[in-house]
Structures are given as C-alpha cells and as structure tokens.
Design a protein around this motif. Structure first.
Motif, short mmCIF file in Angstrom:
data_model
loop_
_atom_site.label_atom_id
_atom_site.label_comp_id
_atom_site.label_asym_id
_atom_site.label_seq_id
_atom_site.Cartn_x
_atom_site.Cartn_y
_atom_site.Cartn_z
N THR A 1 -62.86 -35.40 12.32
CA THR A 1 -62.61 -33.96 12.66
C THR A 1 -62.78 -33.90 14.15
O THR A 1 -62.72 -32.59 14.66
CB THR A 1 -63.87 -33.25 11.71
N LYS A 2 -63.24 -34.76 14.94
CA LYS A 2 -63.70 -34.63 16.23
C LYS A 2 -62.39 -34.90 16.97
O LYS A 2 -62.27 -34.82 18.37
CB LYS A 2 -64.68 -35.59 16.82
N ARG A 3 -61.14 -35.24 16.33
CA ARG A 3 -59.95 -35.32 17.20
C ARG A 3 -59.39 -33.97 17.90
O ARG A 3 -60.01 -33.04 17.45
CB ARG A 3 -58.78 -35.54 16.01
N ILE A 4 -58.66 -33.98 18.81
CA ILE A 4 -58.23 -33.02 19.58
C ILE A 4 -56.74 -32.93 19.73
O ILE A 4 -56.03 -33.80 19.69
CB ILE A 4 -58.94 -32.78 21.05
N ASN A 5 -56.32 -31.58 19.93
CA ASN A 5 -54.86 -31.40 20.23
C ASN A 5 -55.15 -30.91 21.80
O ASN A 5 -55.32 -29.84 21.99
CB ASN A 5 -54.06 -30.47 19.54
N ILE A 6 -54.91 -31.68 22.80
CA ILE A 6 -55.14 -31.35 24.18
C ILE A 6 -54.00 -30.16 24.56
O ILE A 6 -54.45 -29.56 25.50
CB ILE A 6 -54.69 -32.47 24.97
N CYS A 7 -53.29 -29.76 24.02
CA CYS A 7 -52.25 -28.72 24.14
C CYS A 7 -53.14 -27.20 23.78
O CYS A 7 -52.43 -26.38 23.99
CB CYS A 7 -51.11 -28.75 23.64
N CYS A 13 -63.17 -40.29 29.94
CA CYS A 13 -63.63 -39.65 30.90
C CYS A 13 -62.59 -38.84 31.65
O CYS A 13 -61.72 -39.62 31.69
CB CYS A 13 -64.83 -39.90 31.89
N LEU A 14 -62.77 -37.94 32.19
CA LEU A 14 -61.72 -37.26 32.94
C LEU A 14 -61.32 -38.15 34.02
O LEU A 14 -59.92 -38.42 34.09
CB LEU A 14 -61.97 -36.10 33.76
N HIS A 15 -62.02 -38.65 34.78
CA HIS A 15 -61.45 -39.66 35.89
C HIS A 15 -61.07 -40.88 35.58
O HIS A 15 -60.59 -41.75 36.42
CB HIS A 15 -62.86 -39.81 36.41
N ARG A 16 -60.82 -41.46 34.40
CA ARG A 16 -60.26 -42.57 33.79
C ARG A 16 -58.88 -42.23 33.72
O ARG A 16 -57.98 -43.35 33.69
CB ARG A 16 -60.82 -43.20 32.21
N THR A 17 -58.42 -40.90 33.92
CA THR A 17 -57.17 -40.85 33.81
C THR A 17 -56.23 -41.29 35.00
O THR A 17 -54.98 -40.88 35.13
CB THR A 17 -56.73 -39.34 33.44
N ARG A 18 -57.18 -41.36 36.19
CA ARG A 18 -56.55 -41.54 37.46
C ARG A 18 -56.29 -43.21 37.54
O ARG A 18 -56.70 -43.84 38.52
CB ARG A 18 -57.83 -41.19 38.61
N PHE A 19 -55.07 -43.58 37.06
CA PHE A 19 -54.47 -44.84 37.17
C PHE A 19 -54.45 -45.36 38.55
O PHE A 19 -54.29 -46.60 38.68
CB PHE A 19 -53.26 -44.98 36.36
N HIS A 20 -53.84 -44.47 39.46
CA HIS A 20 -53.56 -44.81 40.70
C HIS A 20 -54.79 -45.71 41.48
O HIS A 20 -54.42 -46.02 42.54
CB HIS A 20 -52.85 -43.68 41.63
N LEU A 21 -55.92 -45.15 41.16
CA LEU A 21 -57.01 -45.73 41.81
C LEU A 21 -57.13 -47.11 41.63
O LEU A 21 -57.12 -48.18 42.61
CB LEU A 21 -58.54 -45.02 41.79
N PRO A 22 -57.42 -47.74 40.64
CA PRO A 22 -57.36 -49.09 40.22
C PRO A 22 -56.02 -49.81 40.62
O PRO A 22 -56.10 -50.98 41.34
CB PRO A 22 -57.39 -49.30 38.52
N SER A 24 -67.29 -33.00 23.48
CA SER A 24 -66.18 -32.11 23.88
C SER A 24 -65.79 -32.78 25.10
O SER A 24 -66.55 -33.23 26.04
CB SER A 24 -66.67 -30.78 24.35
N PRO A 25 -64.42 -32.74 25.53
CA PRO A 25 -64.01 -33.12 27.01
C PRO A 25 -64.43 -32.64 27.91
O PRO A 25 -64.74 -33.23 29.22
CB PRO A 25 -62.49 -33.00 26.76
N TYR A 26 -65.07 -31.36 27.78
CA TYR A 26 -65.51 -30.58 29.00
C TYR A 26 -67.15 -31.22 29.35
O TYR A 26 -67.52 -30.88 30.35
CB TYR A 26 -65.68 -29.22 28.72
N ASN A 27 -67.64 -32.02 28.46
CA ASN A 27 -68.70 -32.90 28.83
C ASN A 27 -68.52 -34.14 29.50
O ASN A 27 -69.48 -35.05 30.05
CB ASN A 27 -69.56 -33.08 27.53
N VAL A 28 -67.21 -34.55 29.85
CA VAL A 28 -66.93 -35.85 30.50
C VAL A 28 -66.14 -35.56 31.67
O VAL A 28 -64.99 -36.32 31.71
CB VAL A 28 -66.19 -36.75 29.66
#
Length: 415
Positions: free
Chosen positions: A111-117, A23-32, A394-398
């Motif tokens: 086919t569900k892979r994404i290019n984040i850019c 999910c989006l919030h798992r990217t916040r490594f600084h919290l753990p 979709s990433p927008y769902n997370v």
C-alpha cells in the motif's frame, strides 16, 4: 530522502546517505558517470553537474577509470542493434536477447506504492526535473561526442544519435503536468488541475521486465535487484566468432578457452586467491564484462541475456573483484554451464566504485544502463515498498542532500 552527501562524507554512494537506498539525489545518474572520467570535466560541464552541491560542480572528483564503458538507455534494450553492438564489443557472433520477466511469483503489492504522476507528487517531480534536464544536456553535448569520436574506443553507445533522441526527452516531465520555466525551474502547466489523481500510466512497470510500448515510452522495469532464479538458458553455439575491430579474433577465442589454466597466476602469492595482481589482465581479458548499474534500468534483463554466453547467477553479486573472479571461474561454470567461454558479473552498486576494476581488471567492459530519472525513482521506490525496504513514509522525506559532516551517507541519500 531529499538530503544529499557532503564533501567529506565518509559513507556516501549513489548520492544518498546510509539508511536510505532511495532518495531524490540518486536520480542524478550523470554524477557517477562523470566521476568515471571519460570527459574533460570542463567548467562548462561542471555547471551541469550539481555545481551547488558539496560533491558536485568544481568539487566533483575524476577517478580516471580506464575500462571501456558501454552505455545504453532502457528503451534501447529491446532493439537488435544494441545487442549487435554489444556482441561486437565482446567479440562474439551474437547474443540471444529475450526480455527477462523475472520470477512471476510476486508478493502482494504494498500500500506504500506510489504513482509518481499523481498531483500530490507534482512538487517532488519539480525538484527532480532540473537535474534530469541538466543530465540530458551533459550526456548529449559532452558524453555522446566521446562515443562518436573515431579515435576513442573507451566509450560505446549503441546508435548514439538515437540514444540522444531519447535522453533529450529527460528534460520533459513524463507525466506531462510540468513545464520548464525560463529560470530552469519547473511549474504546473496552465490548465492542469492541481488535485488530479491519475491512473497509473506506467502500468507495465509493475511486474518485472516487459516489452516496451514505443509510442508511450512505457519503460521496462526490473522487479528486483536480487532476482534469484531463472529457468534455464537457451542453448547456443559458443564456437562461432566474428571479427571485431582490428583485434585478432582467433587469438581472443583461444585465450578464452585456455585462460583458466593460468588462474592462480593472477593472484598475489600464486597459491592463494585473496588479492589479484594489479593490471592482471594485461595479456588478455579475464572478466569480459561487468554490469554495474543503474538499478531498475534493465540490469536483470541484461544479465539474463548475457547468461546465454557467460555462466553466472541471475542476481547481484556485489563482492570485491578478487572474489568475483574466483566465483566466475571456480563456482559458476559448474552451476551455469561449463561450455560458456565468457566471464561476467552484475552489481548495480558498482557504478559508483569502479576503481578496483581500473586497477586490477582494466580490460573488463563496463555495462551501464540509464532511464528517465522520474521513472527510475517511481520504480525503485515501489520495489522497496513491496519488500519492506522503505525507511521514510513519503518521497518528500528523501529530498535533502547529505550535509558536509554527514556520517551516514549511502547512494547520495541521508540516513
């Protein structure tokens, strides 16, 4: 997967509610990292630690973990100095360090892979980037100074100034399409086409760990958290030791060679292995290291390289510390080398749950890797896509945070 965990959430870990591993919030490594408790967690710090979240800011808890933390950035994993510093910490002469490419027998990419850019994810990246920026400030202004403090030995960062040079770049969109505004939000750069579909400029992020391109900063990727095998480890001499710090090196090595004889004395009751005694390694380290995160940040490469000096499988062993110690002494040496005197393990989920290490094994060195949050999300999403692990299309769902009364929360993502 944009939901986040609530203040009283019973099932929340790594910022995601259960049912979603990414999910989006798992990217916040600084919290753990902040919850480990190596900094003072001042008011100024907490303003960088998701102050508007139910479990961030002033409500972020301090677990006061006493173990030493070895923190690296993924780009550093190919550098000799990282392995030199880690060898020094672990009291060994050297650590052979190749880049682990993992199992080459890969399934067909989903086919569900994404290019984040791609342009369709500009808004999604714009949601992550303020957290990435705050992370870079917190790490360099509050965490790195602890590692540079000569009176502190509980935080180790290889070449902290170089680490900070890399981390400062977290405030920049790696796709070079967004720019930070005066109010801290991110917007499309002037002149960038809004409907552009880009070629994947992170080509090396497909098939496991690869050599890093230091010009474009293409990061190493791990294909899976659960790689199950690796061709044999190279032979190394295990009896050549160098002195680290002020420790008595011969005493450490002698302890390692004889500690198995004390195995049952580490457990309650002395005859069973159900539960370790608190602070059981007071007379000498029992588990030398634990690789605890973050996923997709070089943990498999770290494990493969440390497997030269410690018998352990290449995969995630996410068991309670009591069982992990049992496996590392009674099972793994028979399978992965009785001549290896160190003991270690890997579970990228443990970074958010280190209390048992602090309670039972406070002398275990905790190894943590991080990378640019945007690249982490892309890599983790695509791994799950290839393994049919995605629960949202979709990433927008997370992007939501767990609600205050959320009952199913895991890795800081909602169900």
């Amino acid at each position: 997967v944009t939901d986040h965990c609530g203040e009283n959430e019973r099932r929340c870990n790594f910022e995601c509610t259960s049912g979603n591993l990414v999910c989006l919030h798992r990217t916040r490594f600084h919290l753990p990292l902040a919850r480990i408790g190596k900094t003072l967690l001042t008011h100024e710090e907490r303003q960088l630690l998701a102050p508007n979240d139910k479990d961030g800011g002033s409500k972020l808890t301090n677990h006061n973990i006493t173990n030493t933390i070895f923190l690296y950035e993924l780009e550093q994993i190919k550098e000799d100095y990282l392995w030199d510093d880690l060898a020094y910490l672990l009291n060994v002469s050297s650590i052979p360090h190749h880049i682990h490419k993992g199992n080459q027998d890969r399934r067909k990419p989903s086919t569900k892979r994404i290019n984040i850019c791609d342009a369709e994810f500009d808004d999604f990246r714009a949601m992550i980037m303020p957290h990435a920026y705050n992370m870079s400030i917190w790490l360099c202004d509050f965490y790195v100074p602890v590692a540079k403090d000569g009176s502190r030995t509980d935080v180790v960062i290889p070449k902290p100034d170089r680490f900070c040079d890399i981390v400062r770049d977290y405030g920049n969109d790696p796709c070079k399409r967004l720019i930070r505004m005066y109010n801290g939000s991110y917007a499309l750069k002037e002149g960038v086409l809004q409907n552009t579909i880009l070629e994947n400029n992170n080509e090396n992020d497909k098939d496991g760990d690869v050599t890093i391109d230091t010009i474009t900063r293409t990061p190493i990727d791990e294909n899976s958290e659960t790689d199950s095998s690796i061709d044999g480890y190279a032979k190394i001499e295990t009896d050549t030791i160098v002195t680290a710090g002020n420790q008595n090196f011969l005493a450490i090595e002698n302890h390692r060679k004889t500690r198995t004889s004390n195995f049952y004395s580490w457990y309650e009751g002395k005859t069973t292995t159900a539960k370790l005694l608190p602070n059981v390694d007071v007379n000498g380290t029992i588990l030398d290291f634990a690789i605890v995160g973050f996923a997709k940040c070089g943990t498999t490469s770290m494990e493969a390289n440390l497997g030269h000096i410690a018998p352990m499988p290449i995969g995630d062993i996410c068991t309670p510390v009591h069982q992990t110690v049992y496996y590392s002494y009674m099972n793994w040496p028979k399978q992965y080398g009785t001549n290896k005197t160190l003991r270690g393990t890997k579970c990228p989920r443990d970074v958010g749950n280190l209390d048992d290490f602090s309670t039972y094994l406070p002398k275990t060195n905790i190894i943590v890797g991080i990378r640019h949050p945007i690249r982490f999300f892309e890599s983790f999403w695509n791994m799950l896509a290839d393994h049919n692990g995605l629960k949202r299309p979709s990433p927008y769902n997370v992007t939501d945070h767990c609600g205050e009364n959320e009952r199913r929360c895991n890795f800081e993502c909602t169900s």
